[in-house]
Design a protein around this motif. Structure first.
Motif, short mmCIF file in Angstrom:
data_model
loop_
_atom_site.label_atom_id
_atom_site.label_comp_id
_atom_site.label_asym_id
_atom_site.label_seq_id
_atom_site.Cartn_x
_atom_site.Cartn_y
_atom_site.Cartn_z
N GLU A 279 0.83 -1.20 0.00
CA GLU A 279 0.00 0.00 0.00
C GLU A 279 0.87 1.26 0.00
OE1 GLU A 279 -3.89 1.74 2.40
OE2 GLU A 279 -2.48 0.43 3.42
N ILE A 280 2.00 1.22 0.73
CA ILE A 280 2.90 2.37 0.76
C ILE A 280 3.48 2.64 -0.63
CG2 ILE A 280 5.12 3.19 1.66
CD1 ILE A 280 4.44 1.63 4.26
N VAL A 281 3.93 1.57 -1.29
CA VAL A 281 4.49 1.72 -2.64
C VAL A 281 3.42 2.24 -3.61
CG1 VAL A 281 5.48 0.46 -4.60
CG2 VAL A 281 6.27 -0.03 -2.28
N ALA A 282 2.20 1.73 -3.49
CA ALA A 282 1.11 2.21 -4.34
C ALA A 282 0.84 3.69 -4.09
CB ALA A 282 -0.16 1.39 -4.08
N GLY A 283 0.91 4.12 -2.83
CA GLY A 283 0.70 5.53 -2.52
C GLY A 283 1.80 6.41 -3.09
N ILE A 284 3.06 5.92 -3.08
CA ILE A 284 4.17 6.68 -3.66
C ILE A 284 3.97 6.85 -5.16
CG2 ILE A 284 6.65 6.61 -4.15
CD1 ILE A 284 7.01 5.16 -1.49
N ARG A 285 3.60 5.78 -5.82
CA ARG A 285 3.38 5.85 -7.27
C ARG A 285 2.20 6.74 -7.61
NH1 ARG A 285 4.57 -0.59 -8.32
NH2 ARG A 285 6.82 -0.36 -8.76
N ALA A 286 1.18 6.74 -6.75
CA ALA A 286 0.01 7.61 -6.99
C ALA A 286 0.40 9.08 -6.92
CB ALA A 286 -1.08 7.30 -5.97
N GLN A 287 1.45 9.38 -6.16
CA GLN A 287 1.94 10.75 -6.09
C GLN A 287 2.86 11.10 -7.25
OE1 GLN A 287 3.80 11.25 -2.24
NE2 GLN A 287 2.02 10.45 -1.14
N GLY A 288 3.09 10.14 -8.15
CA GLY A 288 3.94 10.39 -9.31
C GLY A 288 5.42 10.22 -9.04
N ILE A 289 5.77 9.54 -7.93
CA ILE A 289 7.18 9.31 -7.60
C ILE A 289 7.56 7.89 -8.00
CG2 ILE A 289 8.89 9.29 -5.75
CD1 ILE A 289 7.06 11.11 -4.14
N PRO A 290 8.47 7.71 -8.97
CA PRO A 290 8.89 6.35 -9.35
C PRO A 290 9.54 5.64 -8.16
CG PRO A 290 9.63 7.99 -10.96
CD PRO A 290 9.12 8.75 -9.77
N LEU A 291 9.42 4.31 -8.15
CA LEU A 291 9.98 3.53 -7.05
C LEU A 291 11.49 3.71 -6.95
CD1 LEU A 291 9.48 1.49 -4.79
CD2 LEU A 291 9.74 -0.35 -6.47
N GLY A 292 12.17 3.75 -8.10
CA GLY A 292 13.62 3.95 -8.09
C GLY A 292 14.02 5.27 -7.47
N THR A 293 13.24 6.31 -7.75
CA THR A 293 13.52 7.62 -7.16
C THR A 293 13.34 7.59 -5.64
OG1 THR A 293 12.75 8.70 -9.19
CG2 THR A 293 12.89 10.06 -7.21
N ARG A 374 3.16 11.10 3.54
CA ARG A 374 3.21 10.08 4.59
C ARG A 374 3.82 8.78 4.06
NH1 ARG A 374 0.29 5.68 6.76
NH2 ARG A 374 0.38 5.61 9.05
N ASP A 375 3.36 8.32 2.89
CA ASP A 375 3.87 7.06 2.34
C ASP A 375 5.35 7.16 2.01
OD1 ASP A 375 1.45 5.67 2.48
OD2 ASP A 375 0.74 6.53 0.60
N LEU A 376 5.78 8.32 1.51
CA LEU A 376 7.20 8.49 1.18
C LEU A 376 8.06 8.46 2.44
CD1 LEU A 376 9.34 8.96 -0.96
CD2 LEU A 376 8.92 11.43 -0.77
N ILE A 377 7.58 9.11 3.50
CA ILE A 377 8.33 9.09 4.78
C ILE A 377 8.43 7.66 5.31
CG2 ILE A 377 8.27 9.84 7.18
CD1 ILE A 377 6.97 12.45 6.22
N LEU A 378 7.33 6.92 5.26
CA LEU A 378 7.36 5.52 5.69
C LEU A 378 8.36 4.71 4.86
CD1 LEU A 378 3.57 4.83 6.31
CD2 LEU A 378 5.38 4.35 7.94
N PHE A 379 8.35 4.92 3.56
CA PHE A 379 9.22 4.15 2.67
C PHE A 379 10.69 4.51 2.93
CE2 PHE A 379 11.40 3.23 -1.32
CZ PHE A 379 10.97 1.93 -1.57
#
Length: 518
Positions: A279-293, A374-379
Motif C-alpha cells: 500500500e505504501i508503494v502504491a501511494g508513492i506511485r500515486a503521487q507520481g514518484i517512481p519507485l527507483g527515485t 506520509r507514504d514516502l516518509i514511511l518508505f
C-alpha cells in the motif's frame, strides 16, 4: 506472524547473525507474497502499544552506574547528536526532495535519527567490545529515543498547523523533558510502594511490571509531558530498587516473561511494515514518484545519517580530549586515534523505534486532508532501517575483529579475572558471616558441619538429607540475603562491571528458589 518471528530467530542463531537483520529482510520479502491480508493499526495506538514496554525493558537492563560515569558522552549523543542529525536530514530532504518542507524534513529527521539499542546489542554480542562503549551505546539509546520523539512531536504540530512559535516550543520542550522525567520518577516510586505494601505474589508482580510502563506513558501524555522520558526515568528507578520490592521468584519469572514479550513486539513491528509496504508503494506511485527515485531518496537519507554520526563521533572525541582528558582512551597509534570515531559512528543501526514512529504518523490532518508525503516518509524510513542493518549490521562485527581498534584501548579489568575476584570475595564473606553470627551453632552440629563443607569445597550439589531442616534452611536464606548486600556494596566500585554483579545476583535468586523446594 509470531511463528514466523520465532523461526527467523532460530535461523539467525544458525547463521550467527543478529535477528533484527533477518526481521527487516523478512519484512521486505513478505510484501511480495500474494493474497496476504492488509494489516492496519490505528497510528494513535502504535506508540502506546509498542514503545512503553520496549523502553521500559531497555531502562531495566541498562547500568545506571555506567550511565552516570559516562553521562557527558551519553547526553551529547542523545541530544546534541540527535538534533544535529535531524537538522541535517531536514536540510537535505528540503533541498533534494520536491515538495518537502523544512517541517516535513524535521519530522523525517526525528523519526530516523535515533539508533536502535536492540539491533546494536544483538549485533555486538558476536564480538567483544569494552563495557564503557556498550554503556555509552545503551545509555544513548535510552535518551535519544526521547529526544528524537520530542522532535517528532513538534514537527508533527508544525506540519499540521503550518506554523512554529519558538517561545511556545521552548516552554513546551522544557515541560516535556522535566515534567516527563519527574512524573516517571514519581510513578516509578509509587509502583515500588504498591509492590512493597500489597500482598503480591510472582504472577501479580509480573502483571504490575507490565502495567507500569503503559501507565507511566499514558499519564505523562495526558499531562502533555514526554511519555517516553516518563517510562525511561521510571524504569531506571524501578530497576535500581528491584531487590527491594521483588522477591527471587518474581525476578526469575519476570525476566523470562519480559524477554519473550519484547522479542515478540520487536518482530511484529517489522512484519507490520512488510504487510503495509504494498500500500505504501502504491501511494508513492500515486503521487507520481517512481519507485527507483524513492529508493534513491532513502539511500541519500541513510548516507546523511551515517555521515552525521561519524562527524559527531569525531566531535565527541575532540570535546572529551579538551574538557575531560582523564576519560580519554589511551591510543597507542594515530590509526587508532582517528579510526575509533569511524567505528563508533558505524554502530548507528536504526530499528524498531524509528519504525514505530513512522507508523504513528496520522493518515489525515485535523482538517481532513491527507497527511503530506506520509507514504514516502514511511518508505524512506524502511529503506534507512534496511540499509543500516544490512550494510552496517553485517559489517560491524567484521570491522571490529579486523581493525582490533578496541583491543587494549580502555583500561578495563579482564571479565574472568573480575569474576574470580568477586567469587573469592563472596567466599570470604560467607565464612566471616557464619563465624561472626553462628559460631556457637557450628560447634558439634552435624548439619552445620556439612553446611561449612559445602562452601569450603565450592560444590553446587545439595544432598536432600535430614540435615536440611528448617533451621539450616533459614540460615541458608539469611546467608543468601547477606551475599546480596555484599554484592550491592561491591557494585559501588566503579571498576566492577555491573553486568557481572547482576549475573551473580541472578545465581543467588536461583539458589534461593532451589532452597524453597527442598
Amino acid at each position: 506472524m509470531v511463528a514466523l518471528i520465532v523461526l527467523l530467530n532460530m535461523l539467525a542463531k544458525k547463521l550467527k547473525i543478529a535477528y533484527p537483520i533477518l526481521l527487516v529482510v523478512a519484512g521486505l520479502l513478505i510484501c511480495f507474497i500474494p493474497g496476504l491480508p492488509m494489516v492496519k493499526i490505528d497510528p494513535d495506538l502504535i506508540f502506546f502499544i509498542f514503545l512503553p514496554p520496549l523502553l521500559f525493558e531497555a531502562a531495566w537492563s541498562a547500568s545506571f552506574k555506567e550511565m552516570k560515569k559516562w553521562w557527558r558522552m551519553i547526553t551529547s549523543f542523545a541530544f546534541l547528536v540527535v538534533f544535529f542529525t535531524a537538522f541535517s536530514v531536514a536540510l537535505v530532504a528540503n533541498y533534494y526532495i520536491p515538495g518537502f518542507t523544512i517541517a516535513l524534513g524535521f519530522l523525517l529527521g526525528g523519526i530516523v535519527s535515533p539508533p536502535d539499542a536492540v539491533s546494536t546489542g544483538a549485533i555486538t554480542k558476536f564480538v567483544k567490545i569494552p563495557r564503557s562503549t556498550s554503556a555509552i551505546l545503551e545509555g544513548e539509546s535510552l535518551l535519544n529515543d526521547a529526544s528524537s520523539l520530542i522532535i517528532f512531536r513538534f514537527a508533527l504540530v508544525a506540519v499540521g498547523t503550518g506554523q512554529f512559535i519558538w517561545a511556545e516550543a521552548a516552554t513546551s520542550f522544557l515541560w516535556m523533558v522535566f515534567g516527563g522525567a519527574g512524573m516517571g520518577l514519581f510513578l516509578g516510586w509509587l509502583f515500588v510502594q504498591i509492590h512493597k505494601r500489597l500482598p503480591t505474589d510472582a504472577p501479580s508482580d509480573i502483571v504490575f511490571t507490565l502495567i507500569s510502563p503503559y501507565f507511566m506513558y499514558w499519564a505523562a501524555e495526558q499531562a502533555h509531558a514526554s511519555g517516553v522520558l516518563a517510562v525511561v526515568s521510571g524504569g531506571l528507578l524501578m530497576s535500581l530498587k528491584r531487590l527491594e520490592f521483588l522477591n527471587s521468584t518474581s525476578r526469575i519469572r519476570g525476566y523470562s516473561v519480559w524477554e519473550s514479550f519484547v522479542f515478540i513486539l520487536n518482530g511484529i513491528v517489522f512484519l507490520i511494515i512488510g504487510l503495509e509496504l504494498p500500500e505504501i508503494v502504491a501511494g508513492i506511485r500515486a503521487q507520481g514518484i517512481p519507485l527507483g527515485t524513492a529508493i534513491g531518496y532513502g539511500m541519500l537519507v541513510t548516507a546523511v545519517l551515517i555521515g552525521a554520526r561519524i562527524i559527531s563521533s569525531y566531535a565527541a572525541m575532540i570535546a572529551t580530549a579538551i574538557f575531560r582528558p582523564g576519560l580519554r582512551p589511551q591510543f597507542t597509534s594515530a590509526r587508532r586515534r582517528w579510526g575509533m570515531p569511524v567505528l563508533l559512528g558505524w554502530t548507528g543501526m536504526r530499528g524498531v523505534v524509528s519504525l514505530a514512529a513512522a507508523l504513528a504518523i496520522p493518515v489525515k490532518l485535523d482538517n481532513g486532508m491527507a497527511f503530506p508525503h506520509r507514504d514516502l516518509i514511511l518508505f524512506i524510513t524502511f529503506v534507512a532501517i534496511l540499509l543500516t542493518l544490512l550494510v552496517q549490521g553485517l559489517t560491524l562485527p567484521y570491522l571490529i575483529r579486523r581493525t582490533a581498534l578496541f583491543d587494549g584501548v580502555f583500561d578495563e579489568e579482564d571479565e574472568e579475572a573480575t569474576r574470580r575476584k568477586m567469587k573469592q570475595g563472596l567466599k570470604q564473606h560467607v565464612y566471616r558471616f557464619l563465624k561472626d553470627k553462628y559460631e556457637a551453632d557450628l560447634i558439634g552440629m552435624t548439619g552445620m558441619d556439612k553446611f561449612m563443607k559445602q562452601w569450603e569445597e565450592r560444590t553446587k550439589s545439595m544432598e536432600e538429607d535430614a540435615w536440611m531442616n528448617e533451621k539450616t534452611k533459614a540460615i541458608f536464606i539469611e546467608l543468601i540475603e547477606s551475599q546480596r548486600r555484599y554484592l550491592t556494596e561491591l557494585n559501588k566500585n566503579p571498576k566492577i562491571d555491573e553486568e557481572i554483579i547482576r549475573q551473580q545476583l541472578y545465581q543467588l535468586d536461583l539458589e534461593e528458589e532451589r532452597l524453597k523446594i527442598v
